[in-house]
Motif scaffolding. Structure first.
Motif, short mmCIF file in Angstrom:
data_model
loop_
_atom_site.label_atom_id
_atom_site.label_comp_id
_atom_site.label_asym_id
_atom_site.label_seq_id
_atom_site.Cartn_x
_atom_site.Cartn_y
_atom_site.Cartn_z
N ARG A 1 -0.22 9.45 -0.53
CA ARG A 1 -0.52 8.01 -0.46
C ARG A 1 -2.02 7.79 -0.44
NH1 ARG A 1 2.23 5.15 4.36
NH2 ARG A 1 0.98 3.45 3.57
N CYS A 2 -2.72 8.57 0.38
CA CYS A 2 -4.18 8.43 0.46
C CYS A 2 -4.84 8.75 -0.88
CB CYS A 2 -4.74 9.33 1.55
SG CYS A 2 -4.30 8.81 3.20
N TRP B 1 0.82 -1.21 0.00
CA TRP B 1 0.00 0.00 0.00
C TRP B 1 0.85 1.26 0.00
CZ3 TRP B 1 -5.12 -0.12 -0.97
CH2 TRP B 1 -5.73 -1.35 -0.92
N VAL C 1 -7.10 6.09 -3.12
CA VAL C 1 -8.53 6.36 -3.31
C VAL C 1 -8.88 6.67 -4.78
CG1 VAL C 1 -10.37 7.97 -2.66
CG2 VAL C 1 -8.82 7.10 -0.95
N TRP D 1 -0.71 12.35 2.59
CA TRP D 1 -1.86 12.79 1.81
C TRP D 1 -1.76 12.27 0.37
CZ3 TRP D 1 -1.23 15.68 -2.55
CH2 TRP D 1 0.00 16.32 -2.72
#
Length: 120
Positions: free
Chosen positions: A78-79, A48, A83, A76
């Motif tokens: 990575r998120c 991830w 998403v 931020w």
């Protein structure tokens, strides 16, 4: 042409399935699925996008840049990266639903017509 409109595949009129927009949407779904498979393999390989799971080659310049923190991925980002495939899929669903609303419906006054411009 009447025969073409009477043919059905999986409950849908064959004439509607042969439209260019159907092929475009099918290609878009195929590309999206292939990108999801690539995304899945990337997430599995690099845990991830965990920076500690990303191993860089053993070069002097690489170690200096790594120690300086140049290869760190902000949380931020990575998120956002994780998403974004879901947002793309949601956008595709909204686009497909909007396109579906523009398809002809039974309007009650043109059933006796032998030719439907949007299905021909």
């Amino acid at each position: 042409q009447e025969q073409l409109h009477k043919l059905r595949v999986l409950g849908f009129p064959l004439a509607a399935i042969l439209q260019p927009w159907v092929f475009l949407m099918a290609v878009m779904v195929g590309v999206y699925i292939s990108m999801l498979v690539a995304f899945d393999s990337l997430m599995r390989e690099y845990d991830w996008l965990d920076p500690s799971a990303i191993h860089l080659p053993d070069l002097n310049a690489t170690h200096a840049a790594k120690e300086a923190g140049e290869y760190e991925i902000p949380f931020w980002l990575r998120c956002l990266s994780v998403v974004s495939p879901a947002c793309i899929g949601l956008t595709f669903l909204v686009t497909a639903a909007h396109l579906w609303l523009h398809l002809p419906r039974c309007r009650g006054f043109d059933e006796e017509l032998r030719w439907f411009p949007s299905f021909s």
